[in-house]
Design an enzyme around this catalytic site. Sequence first.
Site, short mmCIF file in Angstrom:
data_model
loop_
_atom_site.label_atom_id
_atom_site.label_comp_id
_atom_site.label_asym_id
_atom_site.label_seq_id
_atom_site.Cartn_x
_atom_site.Cartn_y
_atom_site.Cartn_z
N SER A 46 85.82 54.63 99.98
CA SER A 46 85.18 55.71 99.22
C SER A 46 83.80 55.27 98.79
CB SER A 46 86.02 56.06 97.99
OG SER A 46 85.25 56.90 97.15
N HIS A 77 84.81 57.94 103.41
CA HIS A 77 85.34 58.95 102.46
C HIS A 77 84.20 59.35 101.53
CE1 HIS A 77 88.53 61.00 100.21
NE2 HIS A 77 87.92 60.57 99.12
N ASP A 86 83.05 61.74 98.44
CA ASP A 86 83.57 62.50 97.30
C ASP A 86 82.51 63.45 96.76
OD1 ASP A 86 86.28 61.43 96.83
OD2 ASP A 86 85.22 59.53 96.60
N MET A 92 81.74 66.25 94.09
CA MET A 92 82.21 66.79 92.80
C MET A 92 81.14 67.71 92.24
SD MET A 92 83.84 63.40 91.05
CE MET A 92 84.66 62.12 92.03
N HIS A 150 85.81 64.99 100.90
CA HIS A 150 86.80 65.39 99.88
C HIS A 150 86.08 66.26 98.86
CE1 HIS A 150 89.58 63.80 96.39
NE2 HIS A 150 89.72 65.09 96.60
N MET A 200 85.87 68.29 95.71
CA MET A 200 86.45 68.54 94.38
C MET A 200 85.57 69.58 93.71
SD MET A 200 87.32 64.56 93.65
CE MET A 200 86.25 64.03 94.99
N MET A 253 96.72 62.90 95.61
CA MET A 253 95.89 62.11 94.69
C MET A 253 96.77 61.18 93.86
SD MET A 253 92.69 62.84 95.14
CE MET A 253 92.04 61.93 93.70
N ASP A 313 94.62 58.54 97.55
CA ASP A 313 93.27 58.33 97.04
C ASP A 313 93.35 58.10 95.54
OD1 ASP A 313 90.57 58.41 96.48
OD2 ASP A 313 90.29 60.53 97.02
C1 DX5 Z 1 88.37 60.16 92.71
C2 DX5 Z 1 87.90 60.09 94.14
C3 DX5 Z 1 88.24 58.84 94.81
C4 DX5 Z 1 87.67 57.60 94.17
C5 DX5 Z 1 88.61 56.46 94.43
O1 DX5 Z 1 88.33 61.47 92.27
O2 DX5 Z 1 88.49 61.14 94.90
O3 DX5 Z 1 87.94 58.88 96.20
O4 DX5 Z 1 86.40 57.27 94.65
O5 DX5 Z 1 88.14 55.35 93.75
P1 DX5 Z 1 89.04 54.08 93.44
O6 DX5 Z 1 89.51 53.54 94.75
O7 DX5 Z 1 88.12 53.21 92.70
O8 DX5 Z 1 90.21 54.56 92.60
ZN ZN Z 2 88.28 61.09 97.09
#
Ligand code: DX5
Ligand code: ZN
Length: 223
Positions: free
Chosen positions: A10, A35, A37, A39, A68, A70, A140, A174
């Site tokens: 990630s 990956h 993220d 948001m 991903h 969010m 998750m 994740d």
């Molecule tokens: C959280 C993200 C993850 C996050 C995981 O909402 O979707 O992908 O980056 O980070 P770690 O591995 O540090 O928990």
């Molecule tokens: Zn993620």
Amino acid sequence: MARPVLIAPSLLASDFTRLGQEMARSEAAGADWHHVDVMDGHFVPNLTLGIPVVASMKRVAKLPLDVHLMIESPADWAPRYAEAGADRLCFHYEAAADAFPAALKAYHRTGLPVGVAVNPPCGVEPLRPFLDRIDMVLVMSVHAGFGGQSFLPEVLDKVRRLRDWGYAGDIQMDGGVDDRTAPRCREAGANVLVAGTYLFRAPDMAAAIGELRAGAAGDSTTP
Ligand code: DX5
Ligand code: ZN
């Protein structure tokens, strides 16, 4: 179940001032997917990156971009992230709620593999009628929004339930995945492991990826 275990670092945990180099570091270390993220500050209380950054990443990526999302109103954004260069898209069931069937159609129209994510409080039962149209379920293992949280083992039951139902697609985990929790994910039936903090803070990312694979490689010898 003999399915290859895929490792998706990630980039949220990477140094954003050097994003291209961090991607190259993951690639050299033997990752399978990037990956990414996304948001929006609404669906989750954090804001990360969006379409222009995904497009920039696509220009240098040598691995698939596993995006991903969010975000609220996920159906509206599917074509735009596909155009930006996502290779796989995953949206949250909770963000679509009653409009889930329409959202799923919007994602299928992109032609990309479609993932559906559920946060820890959301069961996988609502997904069951749709599983034949879902390429990947993201279970998750922390509450979406931030890296560096602790793994919530109670979500492993959802992974087992999906496999008990005969779901043969990818199951991604994740959040809080590291060398101690990865074997538990694999034992439950997950085959795509996302890890941010563990991999980007490791002194040797290739060795850390190896740890996740070694912890997750047991199934590969099982017929
Ligand atoms: C959280 C993200 C993850 C996050 C995981 O909402 O979707 O992908 O980056 O980070 P770690 O591995 O540090 O928990
Ligand atoms: Zn993620």
